[in-house]
Design a protein around this motif. Structure first.
Motif, PDB file in Angstrom:
ATOM      1  N   SER A  39      49.655  32.195  56.435  1.00  8.78           N
ATOM      2  CA  SER A  39      49.191  33.570  56.260  1.00  8.78           C
ATOM      3  C   SER A  39      50.038  34.509  57.116  1.00  8.78           C
ATOM      4  CB  SER A  39      47.721  33.692  56.672  1.00  8.78           C
ATOM      5  OG  SER A  39      46.931  32.826  55.887  1.00  8.78           O
ATOM      6  N   PRO A  40      50.550  35.592  56.517  1.00 10.68           N
ATOM      7  CA  PRO A  40      51.365  36.534  57.304  1.00 10.68           C
ATOM      8  C   PRO A  40      50.515  37.224  58.361  1.00 10.68           C
ATOM      9  CG  PRO A  40      50.852  37.452  55.152  1.00 10.68           C
ATOM     10  CD  PRO A  40      50.376  36.024  55.131  1.00 10.68           C
ATOM     11  N   LYS A  41      51.142  37.483  59.502  1.00  8.41           N
ATOM     12  CA  LYS A  41      50.433  38.180  60.566  1.00  8.41           C
ATOM     13  C   LYS A  41      50.265  39.650  60.182  1.00  8.41           C
ATOM     14  CE  LYS A  41      52.195  35.251  64.301  1.00  8.41           C
ATOM     15  NZ  LYS A  41      52.953  35.227  65.591  1.00  8.41           N
ATOM     16  N   PRO A  42      49.090  40.188  60.411  1.00  5.15           N
ATOM     17  CA  PRO A  42      48.883  41.600  60.054  1.00  5.15           C
ATOM     18  C   PRO A  42      49.773  42.521  60.875  1.00  5.15           C
ATOM     19  CG  PRO A  42      47.065  40.767  61.409  1.00  5.15           C
ATOM     20  CD  PRO A  42      47.917  39.581  61.044  1.00  5.15           C
ATOM     21  N   SER A  43      50.353  43.500  60.199  1.00  8.61           N
ATOM     22  CA  SER A  43      51.216  44.461  60.893  1.00  8.61           C
ATOM     23  C   SER A  43      50.370  45.400  61.749  1.00  8.61           C
ATOM     24  CB  SER A  43      52.012  45.286  59.875  1.00  8.61           C
ATOM     25  OG  SER A  43      52.797  44.452  59.059  1.00  8.61           O
ATOM     26  N   PRO A  44      50.887  45.792  62.913  1.00  2.02           N
ATOM     27  CA  PRO A  44      50.118  46.715  63.755  1.00  2.02           C
ATOM     28  C   PRO A  44      49.930  48.054  63.062  1.00  2.02           C
ATOM     29  CG  PRO A  44      52.376  46.486  64.551  1.00  2.02           C
ATOM     30  CD  PRO A  44      52.190  45.442  63.498  1.00  2.02           C
ATOM     31  N   SER A  45      48.805  48.685  63.325  1.00  3.76           N
ATOM     32  CA  SER A  45      48.506  49.970  62.706  1.00  3.76           C
ATOM     33  C   SER A  45      49.551  51.006  63.136  1.00  3.76           C
ATOM     34  CB  SER A  45      47.116  50.447  63.112  1.00  3.76           C
ATOM     35  OG  SER A  45      46.138  49.511  62.696  1.00  3.76           O
ATOM     36  N   PRO A  46      50.108  51.741  62.188  1.00  4.71           N
ATOM     37  CA  PRO A  46      51.125  52.744  62.540  1.00  4.71           C
ATOM     38  C   PRO A  46      50.511  53.914  63.301  1.00  4.71           C
ATOM     39  CG  PRO A  46      50.517  52.963  60.235  1.00  4.71           C
ATOM     40  CD  PRO A  46      49.816  51.734  60.747  1.00  4.71           C
ATOM     41  N   THR A  47      51.335  54.548  64.128  1.00  2.00           N
ATOM     42  CA  THR A  47      50.899  55.738  64.850  1.00  2.00           C
ATOM     43  C   THR A  47      51.030  56.945  63.925  1.00  2.00           C
ATOM     44  OG1 THR A  47      51.579  54.838  66.988  1.00  2.00           O
ATOM     45  CG2 THR A  47      51.324  57.232  66.831  1.00  2.00           C
ATOM     46  N   VAL A  48      49.933  57.634  63.738  1.00  2.00           N
ATOM     47  CA  VAL A  48      49.923  58.814  62.864  1.00  2.00           C
ATOM     48  C   VAL A  48      49.650  60.051  63.709  1.00  2.00           C
ATOM     49  CG1 VAL A  48      48.821  59.958  60.912  1.00  2.00           C
ATOM     50  CG2 VAL A  48      49.126  57.475  60.888  1.00  2.00           C
ATOM     51  N   ARG A  49      50.571  60.992  63.673  1.00  2.00           N
ATOM     52  CA  ARG A  49      50.392  62.254  64.369  1.00  2.00           C
ATOM     53  C   ARG A  49      49.936  63.318  63.381  1.00  2.00           C
ATOM     54  NH1 ARG A  49      55.277  64.294  67.695  1.00  2.00           N
ATOM     55  NH2 ARG A  49      53.637  65.760  68.287  1.00  2.00           N
ATOM     56  N   SER A  50      49.234  64.282  63.885  1.00  2.00           N
ATOM     57  CA  SER A  50      48.793  65.382  63.028  1.00  2.00           C
ATOM     58  C   SER A  50      48.847  66.687  63.804  1.00  2.00           C
ATOM     59  CB  SER A  50      47.374  65.137  62.508  1.00  2.00           C
ATOM     60  OG  SER A  50      46.445  65.088  63.581  1.00  2.00           O
ATOM     61  N   PRO A  72      57.213  69.434  56.644  1.00  2.00           N
ATOM     62  CA  PRO A  72      56.547  70.514  57.392  1.00  2.00           C
ATOM     63  C   PRO A  72      55.997  70.067  58.737  1.00  2.00           C
ATOM     64  CG  PRO A  72      55.219  69.839  55.515  1.00  2.00           C
ATOM     65  CD  PRO A  72      56.541  69.168  55.355  1.00  2.00           C
ATOM     66  N   PHE A  73      55.546  68.792  58.822  1.00  2.00           N
ATOM     67  CA  PHE A  73      55.058  68.312  60.113  1.00  2.00           C
ATOM     68  C   PHE A  73      56.174  68.273  61.138  1.00  2.00           C
ATOM     69  CE2 PHE A  73      54.731  64.923  63.202  1.00  2.00           C
ATOM     70  CZ  PHE A  73      53.528  65.224  63.817  1.00  2.00           C
ATOM     71  N   THR A  74      57.332  67.742  60.752  1.00  2.06           N
ATOM     72  CA  THR A  74      58.462  67.647  61.679  1.00  2.06           C
ATOM     73  C   THR A  74      58.891  69.034  62.145  1.00  2.06           C
ATOM     74  OG1 THR A  74      59.229  65.611  60.620  1.00  2.06           O
ATOM     75  CG2 THR A  74      60.819  66.812  61.959  1.00  2.06           C
ATOM     76  N   ALA A  75      58.883  70.000  61.228  1.00  2.00           N
ATOM     77  CA  ALA A  75      59.275  71.363  61.585  1.00  2.00           C
ATOM     78  C   ALA A  75      58.299  71.966  62.603  1.00  2.00           C
ATOM     79  CB  ALA A  75      59.343  72.235  60.332  1.00  2.00           C
ATOM     80  N   MET A  76      56.998  71.798  62.372  1.00  2.00           N
ATOM     81  CA  MET A  76      56.009  72.367  63.282  1.00  2.00           C
ATOM     82  C   MET A  76      56.014  71.647  64.627  1.00  2.00           C
ATOM     83  SD  MET A  76      54.662  75.043  62.168  1.00  2.00           S
ATOM     84  CE  MET A  76      53.677  75.120  63.660  1.00  2.00           C
ATOM     85  N   ALA A  77      56.197  70.326  64.626  1.00  2.00           N
ATOM     86  CA  ALA A  77      56.263  69.584  65.884  1.00  2.00           C
ATOM     87  C   ALA A  77      57.437  70.062  66.723  1.00  2.00           C
ATOM     88  CB  ALA A  77      56.373  68.081  65.610  1.00  2.00           C
ATOM     89  N   GLY A  78      58.536  70.420  66.061  1.00  3.79           N
ATOM     90  CA  GLY A  78      59.698  70.925  66.783  1.00  3.79           C
ATOM     91  C   GLY A  78      59.451  72.268  67.452  1.00  3.79           C
TER      92      GLY A  78
END
Length: 220
Positions: A36-47, A69-75
């Motif tokens: 059984s494949p190992k479950p991948s870690p939950s990705p980090t989601v920014r908002s 648009p997220f990348t632009a606002m984070a910048g």
């Protein structure tokens, strides 16, 4: 008579090896259940949530759904997290509309800033001393980037009648799907199973050749 028996034996051995090779080719990974494949870690989601008296409802940008648009606002705000400034507070009647930006990671609020894209003399940003993550910073005013207007427009916020510098925005509801990344672990696992299966077939064929050579040697 002995030669006939030897030939019969050889035919049976070859037929058995051929059948075994077919079984191996049709069986998943050596006939044994694949691990059984190992479950991948939950990705980090920014908002980033943008709210204002000029908006009927807050606009939420997610890093996994609204990449551009997220990348632009984070910048526009990330560089202000620990910055220092000696800029004086502008006159209140020179600031224009305020847009409050709250940055979060996996649903937990981390930073907040007040953006004034239409302030006289150029965009301004105010960083409150009270931050959601309780880190110690001082209240400070900063000169905002000249891209602030375009970044807010890209997020779906109307500012005057000028055309957006960048095409399109999410408008608070349109979803820009993130491109799915390939599952590298699954690809490597499939490759390993393929190589292992072919190796097993090679072993069976080699054993068959050895058995035939041994049988012929006995007839000499």
């Amino acid at each position: 008579m002995q030669g006939t028996n030897v030939r019969g034996t050889i035919v049976k051995v070859v037929a058995g090896l051929f059948a075994a090779a077919l079984l191996l080719l049709g069986a998943p990974a050596f006939g044994a259940p694949a691990p059984s494949p190992k479950p991948s870690p939950s990705p980090t989601v920014r908002s980033i949530t943008i709210s204002s008296d000029t908006l009927s409802a807050p606009i939420v940008l997610r890093s996994d759904q609204h990449q551009r648009p997220f990348t632009a606002m984070a910048g526009e705000v990330d560089w202000l997290a620990g910055g220092t400034s000696t800029l004086k507070a502008p006159a209140a009647d020179k600031l224009g509309p305020k847009f409050t930006v709250v940055s979060a990671v996996n649903g937990v609020d981390k930073q907040t800033f007040d953006l004034y894209p239409l302030a006289a003399g150029g965009p301004r940003v105010f960083r409150p001393a009270a931050q959601p993550d309780k880190r110690k910073v001082t209240a400070a005013w900063f000169l905002g980037r000249f891209t602030m207007d375009a970044s807010l427009r890209g997020a779906g916020i109307p500012l005057g009648t000028a055309a957006p510098a960048e095409g399109g925005g999410v408008g608070g509801g349109l979803v820009e799907s993130a491109t799915a990344e390939p599952d590298i672990r699954a690809m490597v696992g499939d490759w390993q199973r393929f190589v292992g299966l072919n190796g097993a077939v090679v072993v069976v064929i080699a054993l068959g050749v050895f058995a035939i050579a041994y049988a012929f040697r006995r007839t000499i």
